[in-house]
Design an enzyme around this catalytic site. Structure first.
Site, short mmCIF file in Angstrom:
data_model
loop_
_atom_site.label_atom_id
_atom_site.label_comp_id
_atom_site.label_asym_id
_atom_site.label_seq_id
_atom_site.Cartn_x
_atom_site.Cartn_y
_atom_site.Cartn_z
N GLU A 21 -8.71 7.73 -16.51
CA GLU A 21 -8.01 9.01 -16.59
C GLU A 21 -8.85 10.11 -15.94
O GLU A 21 -8.31 10.98 -15.26
CB GLU A 21 -7.70 9.38 -18.03
CG GLU A 21 -6.67 8.51 -18.70
CD GLU A 21 -6.43 8.90 -20.13
OE1 GLU A 21 -5.35 9.45 -20.40
OE2 GLU A 21 -7.32 8.65 -20.98
N LYS A 99 1.09 15.02 -21.95
CA LYS A 99 0.76 13.95 -21.02
C LYS A 99 2.08 13.25 -20.75
O LYS A 99 2.68 12.69 -21.66
CB LYS A 99 -0.19 12.94 -21.64
CG LYS A 99 -1.63 13.24 -21.54
CD LYS A 99 -2.41 12.03 -22.08
CE LYS A 99 -3.88 12.21 -21.84
NZ LYS A 99 -4.64 11.04 -22.24
#
Length: 121
Positions: A21, A99
Protein backbone atom coordinates in the site's frame (compact mmCIF):
# COMPACT_ATOMS: atom_id res chain seq x y z
CA UNK A 1 -24.13 26.94 13.04
CA UNK A 2 -24.08 26.70 9.27
CA UNK A 3 -22.40 23.90 7.34
CA UNK A 4 -20.74 23.47 3.95
CA UNK A 5 -20.41 19.94 2.53
CA UNK A 6 -17.60 19.08 0.09
CA UNK A 7 -18.03 15.53 -1.19
CA UNK A 8 -16.19 13.16 -3.47
CA UNK A 9 -12.70 14.63 -3.15
CA UNK A 10 -10.50 11.93 -4.66
CA UNK A 11 -6.76 11.40 -4.58
CA UNK A 12 -4.18 8.68 -5.11
CA UNK A 13 -2.03 8.17 -2.05
CA UNK A 14 0.37 5.93 -0.20
CA UNK A 15 -1.15 5.49 3.25
CA UNK A 16 -1.70 1.94 4.46
CA UNK A 17 -0.44 -0.69 6.85
CA UNK A 18 0.77 -3.15 4.21
CA UNK A 19 4.11 -2.48 2.49
CA UNK A 20 2.49 -2.72 -0.97
CA UNK A 21 0.00 0.00 0.00
CA UNK A 22 2.87 2.37 0.76
CA UNK A 23 4.78 1.36 -2.37
CA UNK A 24 2.01 0.98 -4.97
CA UNK A 25 -0.58 3.33 -3.48
CA UNK A 26 -4.35 3.34 -3.83
CA UNK A 27 -7.34 5.63 -4.35
CA UNK A 28 -8.94 7.46 -1.46
CA UNK A 29 -12.13 9.49 -1.31
CA UNK A 30 -12.87 12.22 1.21
CA UNK A 31 -16.05 14.03 2.23
CA UNK A 32 -15.80 17.01 4.56
CA UNK A 33 -18.33 19.07 6.47
CA UNK A 34 -17.24 22.54 7.50
CA UNK A 35 -19.10 24.38 10.25
CA UNK A 36 -18.92 28.16 10.08
CA UNK A 37 -21.08 31.26 10.20
CA UNK A 38 -22.50 31.91 6.72
CA UNK A 39 -24.78 34.81 7.67
CA UNK A 40 -22.47 37.46 6.18
CA UNK A 41 -21.96 35.90 2.72
CA UNK A 42 -25.70 35.07 2.64
CA UNK A 43 -26.35 38.83 2.89
CA UNK A 44 -23.49 40.28 0.85
CA UNK A 45 -23.09 37.74 -1.98
CA UNK A 46 -19.36 38.49 -1.65
CA UNK A 47 -16.80 35.69 -2.02
CA UNK A 48 -14.45 37.40 0.44
CA UNK A 49 -17.02 36.79 3.20
CA UNK A 50 -16.85 33.00 2.96
CA UNK A 51 -14.17 30.32 2.60
CA UNK A 52 -12.49 29.35 -0.66
CA UNK A 53 -13.67 25.81 -1.40
CA UNK A 54 -10.85 25.36 -3.92
CA UNK A 55 -8.29 25.93 -1.18
CA UNK A 56 -9.85 23.29 1.11
CA UNK A 57 -10.13 20.78 -1.76
CA UNK A 58 -6.52 21.45 -2.77
CA UNK A 59 -5.31 20.96 0.80
CA UNK A 60 -7.13 17.61 1.06
CA UNK A 61 -5.77 16.43 -2.31
CA UNK A 62 -2.23 17.45 -1.38
CA UNK A 63 -2.39 15.55 1.92
CA UNK A 64 -3.78 12.47 0.16
CA UNK A 65 -0.96 12.54 -2.40
CA UNK A 66 1.98 13.39 -0.14
CA UNK A 67 1.24 11.73 3.22
CA UNK A 68 2.66 8.31 4.06
CA UNK A 69 1.06 6.98 7.23
CA UNK A 70 0.44 3.40 8.32
CA UNK A 71 -3.14 4.13 9.42
CA UNK A 72 -5.99 5.84 7.60
CA UNK A 73 -7.07 7.14 11.01
CA UNK A 74 -3.85 9.20 11.08
CA UNK A 75 -4.46 10.51 7.56
CA UNK A 76 -8.05 11.52 8.44
CA UNK A 77 -6.73 13.32 11.52
CA UNK A 78 -4.09 15.14 9.48
CA UNK A 79 -6.75 16.31 7.04
CA UNK A 80 -9.02 17.60 9.82
CA UNK A 81 -6.14 19.35 11.60
CA UNK A 82 -4.89 20.86 8.34
CA UNK A 83 -8.29 22.32 7.47
CA UNK A 84 -8.75 23.82 10.94
CA UNK A 85 -5.25 25.32 10.92
CA UNK A 86 -5.63 26.75 7.41
CA UNK A 87 -9.10 28.32 7.71
CA UNK A 88 -9.87 31.00 10.28
CA UNK A 89 -13.65 30.96 9.94
CA UNK A 90 -14.17 27.21 10.36
CA UNK A 91 -15.04 26.23 13.92
CA UNK A 92 -15.53 22.49 13.38
CA UNK A 93 -14.78 19.95 10.67
CA UNK A 94 -15.95 16.43 9.98
CA UNK A 95 -13.84 14.20 7.73
CA UNK A 96 -14.99 10.93 6.20
CA UNK A 97 -12.02 9.21 4.57
CA UNK A 98 -12.69 6.08 2.50
CA UNK A 99 -10.39 3.45 1.05
CA UNK A 100 -12.30 2.58 -2.09
CA UNK A 101 -10.56 -0.75 -2.72
CA UNK A 102 -8.94 -2.05 0.46
CA UNK A 103 -6.56 -4.99 -0.16
CA UNK A 104 -8.57 -7.51 1.86
CA UNK A 105 -9.33 -10.92 0.31
CA UNK A 106 -13.00 -11.56 -0.54
CA UNK A 107 -13.99 -7.99 0.42
CA UNK A 108 -15.29 -5.69 -2.28
CA UNK A 109 -16.64 -2.93 -0.05
CA UNK A 110 -14.93 0.19 1.15
CA UNK A 111 -13.55 1.14 4.55
CA UNK A 112 -14.35 4.58 5.94
CA UNK A 113 -13.07 6.54 8.90
CA UNK A 114 -15.24 9.35 10.23
CA UNK A 115 -13.97 11.89 12.72
CA UNK A 116 -14.97 15.33 13.92
CA UNK A 117 -12.60 17.96 15.27
CA UNK A 118 -13.27 21.41 16.72
CA UNK A 119 -11.04 24.43 16.85
CA UNK A 120 -9.84 25.12 20.39
CA UNK A 121 -11.37 28.32 21.66
Amino acid sequence: MDCIHLTGIRGYGYTGFLPEEQALGQWFEVDVKLWLDLSQPAKTDNIEDTIDYRRVIGLVQKLLKTSKFALVERLAGAIADGILEDSDGISQVQVILSKTAAPIPDFSGKISIELTRSKLQ
